[in-house]
Design an enzyme around this catalytic site. Structure first.
Site, PDB file in Angstrom:
ATOM      1  N   ARG A 280       0.765  -1.129  -0.180  1.00 28.21           N
ATOM      2  CA  ARG A 280      -0.047   0.079  -0.052  1.00 28.21           C
ATOM      3  C   ARG A 280       0.598   1.247   0.034  1.00 28.21           C
ATOM      4  O   ARG A 280       0.469   2.288  -0.677  1.00 28.21           O
ATOM      5  CB  ARG A 280      -0.843  -0.103   1.357  1.00 28.21           C
ATOM      6  CG  ARG A 280      -1.862   1.120   1.178  1.00 28.21           C
ATOM      7  CD  ARG A 280      -2.514   1.103   2.811  1.00 28.21           C
ATOM      8  NE  ARG A 280      -3.191  -0.261   3.216  1.00 28.21           N
ATOM      9  CZ  ARG A 280      -4.209  -0.638   2.891  1.00 28.21           C
ATOM     10  NH1 ARG A 280      -5.104   0.250   2.187  1.00 28.21           N
ATOM     11  NH2 ARG A 280      -4.628  -1.836   3.287  1.00 28.21           N
ATOM     12  N   CYS A 359     -26.134  -2.225  -8.991  1.00 25.44           N
ATOM     13  CA  CYS A 359     -27.314  -2.211  -8.503  1.00 25.44           C
ATOM     14  C   CYS A 359     -27.338  -2.890  -6.835  1.00 25.44           C
ATOM     15  O   CYS A 359     -27.637  -4.186  -6.762  1.00 25.44           O
ATOM     16  CB  CYS A 359     -28.377  -3.158  -9.174  1.00 25.44           C
ATOM     17  SG  CYS A 359     -28.848  -2.591 -10.684  1.00 25.44           S
TER      18      CYS A 359
HETATM   19  C1  LIG Z   1      -1.236  -7.808   2.385  1.00 24.57           C
HETATM   20  C2  LIG Z   1       0.076  -8.045   2.778  1.00 24.57           C
HETATM   21  C3  LIG Z   1       1.202  -7.343   2.584  1.00 24.57           C
HETATM   22  C4  LIG Z   1       1.115  -5.997   2.224  1.00 24.57           C
HETATM   23  O1  LIG Z   1       0.384  -5.369   3.001  1.00 24.57           O
HETATM   24  P1  LIG Z   1       0.382  -3.608   2.727  1.00 24.57           P
HETATM   25  O2  LIG Z   1      -0.504  -2.975   3.811  1.00 24.57           O
HETATM   26  O3  LIG Z   1      -0.137  -3.535   1.275  1.00 24.57           O
HETATM   27  O4  LIG Z   1       1.640  -3.101   2.839  1.00 24.57           O
HETATM   28  C5  LIG Z   1       2.416  -7.894   3.328  1.00 24.57           C
HETATM   29  N1  LIG Z   1       2.501  -9.144   3.601  1.00 24.57           N
HETATM   30  C6  LIG Z   1       1.545  -9.878   3.777  1.00 24.57           C
HETATM   31  C7  LIG Z   1       1.776 -11.246   4.206  1.00 24.57           C
HETATM   32  C8  LIG Z   1       0.265  -9.427   3.266  1.00 24.57           C
HETATM   33  O5  LIG Z   1      -0.646 -10.479   3.240  1.00 24.57           O
END
Ligand SMILES: *Cc1c(COP(=O)(O)O)cnc(C)c1O
Length: 434
Positions: A280, A359
Site C-alpha cells: 500500500r 445495483c
Molecule cells: C497484504 C500483505 C502485505 C502488504 O500489506 P500492505 O498493507 O499493502 O503493505 C504484506 N505481507 C503480507 C503477508 C500480506 O498479506
C-alpha cells in the site's frame, strides 16, 4: 505525496493532462504515475538502508506485471500469496530467490510450483502446512527455506477489523507462545529449513508504534530460540505501512524507519537479514481512478452524483468504509484543492453522495462529501486508489474491468487494456462434457 497535481485548474499526472488522456482511453480508468511508484519505493529503500533490507513488494496490492517489472528493475523482490501471484512474479522477471510466499491455504500444486521455482522463503502459517510443504519438498528431492509467521498480539486500533492480522486468534500464523514448540518440533527438518521469523500485523498501520511492539517481542523470541540452539537468520517484518489517503495523516517511510531501524541494527550487525513487504505505501498514492459523471439526482435533501465507476472497480469504500479523496479533474481557481481531507472548507462546496452504477445500495464512493459544483460529463478523480483498487475489481453486474494506464513524464502507455463484452463470456463458450 504523489505526482497527481493541478496545473491551471486542470489535473495532471506528471506532464499528462488527464482530461486529454480520458478523451483517448475512456472511463473508468486506473492511471498510475511511474515517478510516484519509483519514489515511494526508493524512499522505503533509503529510509531502511542502514539495515540493508530486501524489499518484497506485495503483489496483491497492485499486481500489474509492468509495475512489478519496473520495481524488480530497481532491485525489489515480491511478496506473493498464491500460485497466480507467483506466476505474475515469474512473468515480471523477478529474481525467484527474492520471492516470499505467505497465505494460509497454499495448495499442493502451488507448493510444487514454488518449490520448483526455488523461491526465497515459504512463510508458514500452521503446523499442518509446514508438514505438507516438507513432505512435498522431500518427494521432489529438494530443499527450501521457511519463516514461521508469528502473531505478536499487537493491533493498531485504527486498522479496520477486516484487515487486522497481528492480533491473537486471527486465521494467520501461530501465537507467540507456540513458536518455540514449533521450532522444537520442526526446526531440524532437512527439506524445509526453518530459519526465519515472519510478522505481518495488518494494514494500514498508522504509526510505527505497533511495529515497535511486535519487533521487540520477535527479538525476545529470537533470543529464546538462540538459547535453545535455533539460529534465526532472517526476520521479515511484513507490510502495512499506510498510504497518504488524507494529506499528512500517515507517517513517511523515514517516519517508520526512525523507530524501527534502531531495534534491528544489532540483528543486522550479527549477519541477520531483514525483509520488508510493503504494498500500500508504495502503490496507494501512485494510482488514481478516473470516472465520469453520468447523472445528478436530488432525493429529498440529498444530492447524488452518479458516476460510471463503482464497487466493481473500487470496492474499498463498500468493504472497509475507506476514505478516498474525490475531486473534479477540472476546477475554477478558487476550487483547486490545497489539501486532501474529509473536511474541505471552501466557498461554493455542496455535500454530495458519490455513487456508482451497480445495483447495490452499498455501491458508494463517498457519503455527504463537500464537492465543487459538477455537471453531467465532468470527470472526477478518486485519489490514492493504486493499492487494493484494480486487483479487487470484479465483473459484478457484468461490468468489464477498466483499463490501466502508466504515465511517465509526457508519455502514457496502456499497461492493461479495457475488458470487452467478449472477454466477459469467453470462458463460458467452451462448453464440454466431463
Ligand atoms: C497484504 C500483505 C502485505 C502488504 O500489506 P500492505 O498493507 O499493502 O503493505 C504484506 N505481507 C503480507 C503477508 C500480506 O498479506
Amino acid at each position: 505525496m504523489d505526482d497527481f497535481v493541478y496545473q491551471d485548474g486542470q489535473l495532471h499526472c506528471e506532464q499528462v493532462n488527464l482530461d486529454d488522456l480520458v478523451a483517448r482511453v475512456g472511463t473508468p480508468v486506473y492511471v498510475y504515475s511511474q515517478r510516484t511508484f519509483q519514489q515511494h519505493y526508493d524512499r522505503m529503500a533509503e529510509a531502511f538502508a542502514p539495515i540493508d533490507p530486501l524489499i518484497c513488494f506485495s503483489i496483491k496490492s497492485c499486481g500489474n506485471i509492468q509495475i512489478c517489472k519496473m520495481l524488480a528493475d530497481r532491485g525489489a523482490g515480491m511478496d506473493v500469496v498464491s500460485g497466480g501471484e507467483l506466476y505474475r512474479a515469474q512473468k515480471s522477471s523477478v529474481a525467484m530467490n527474492k520471492v516470499v510466499y505467505a497465505g494460509v491455504g497454499k495448495t499442493d500444486v502451488e507448493i510444487r510450483d514454488a518449490l520448483a521455482a526455488k523461491i526465497g522463503y515459504f512463510n508458514i502459517e500452521s503446523e499442518a502446512e509446514f508438514e505438507n510443504i516438507a513432505t512435498i519438498a522431500k518427494q521432489m528431492g529438494t530443499t527450501a527455506q521457511a519463516a514461521l509467521r508469528v502473531n505478536p498480539d499487537v493491533a493498531d486500533p485504527k486498522t479496520h477489523a477486516k484487515t487486522t492480522t497481528g492480533a491473537k486468534e486471527t486465521k494467520f500464523g501461530v501465537d507467540l507462545e507456540r513458536a518455540i514448540r514449533f521450532f522444537e518440533t520442526y526446526g531440524h527438518n532437512q527439506h524445509l529449513q526453518l530459519t526465519a521469523i515472519h510478522l505481518h500485523i495488518g494494514s494500514p498501520i498508522y504509526s510505527a508504534e505497533p511495529y515497535v511492539r511486535a519487533i521487540k517481542k520477535a527479538m525476545i523470541l529470537i533470543e529464546d530460540l538462540r538459547q535453545k540452539g535455533f539460529h534465526v537468520t532472517a526476520l521479515d517484518i511484513g507490510g502495512g505501512y499506510a498510504a497518504d489517503y488524507e494529506k499528512g495523516r500517515s507517517p513517511s517511510a523515514a517516519g517508520y524507519a526512525k523507530d524501527i531501524v534502531p531495534l534491528l541494527k544489532g540483528f543486522h550487525r550479527d549477519g541477520g537479514k531483514i525483509i520488508l513487504e510493503p504494498g500500500r505505501s508504495i502503490a496507494g498514492n501512485a494510482g488514481v481512478l478516473l470516472t465520469r459523471v453520468l447523472y445528478l439526482k436530488f432525493g429529498g435533501k440529498k444530492k447524488f452524483v452518479i458516476v460510471d465507476a463503482g464497487m466493481s472497480n473500487l470496492i474499498r469504500v463498500a468493504m472497509y468504509d475507506s476514505f478516498h479523496f474525490i475531486w473534479p479533474t477540472n476546477v475554477v481557481p478558487a476550487h483547486v484543492p490545497t489539501n486532501r481531507s474529509q473536511h474541505m472548507a471552501m466557498d461554493g462546496l455542496e455535500p454530495c453522495d458519490v455513487v456508482g452504477p451497480i445495483c447495490e445500495t452499498g455501491d458508494l464512493l463517498a457519503k455527504q462529501r463537500p464537492l465543487p459544483p459538477v455537471a453531467r460529463d465532468d470527470l472526477l478523480c478518486i485519489f490514492t486508489a493504486g493499492a487494493y483498487g484494480m486487483v479487487m475489481a470484479s465483473n459484478y453486474n457484468a461490468m468489464p474491468r477498466p483499463a490501466e494506464v502508466m504515465i511517465s513524464g509526457h508519455h502514457a502507455t496502456i499497461v492493461r487494456r479495457r475488458e470487452t463484452y467478449e472477454d466477459l463470456v469467453s470462458t463460458e463458450l467452451e462448453v464440454q462434457p466431463i
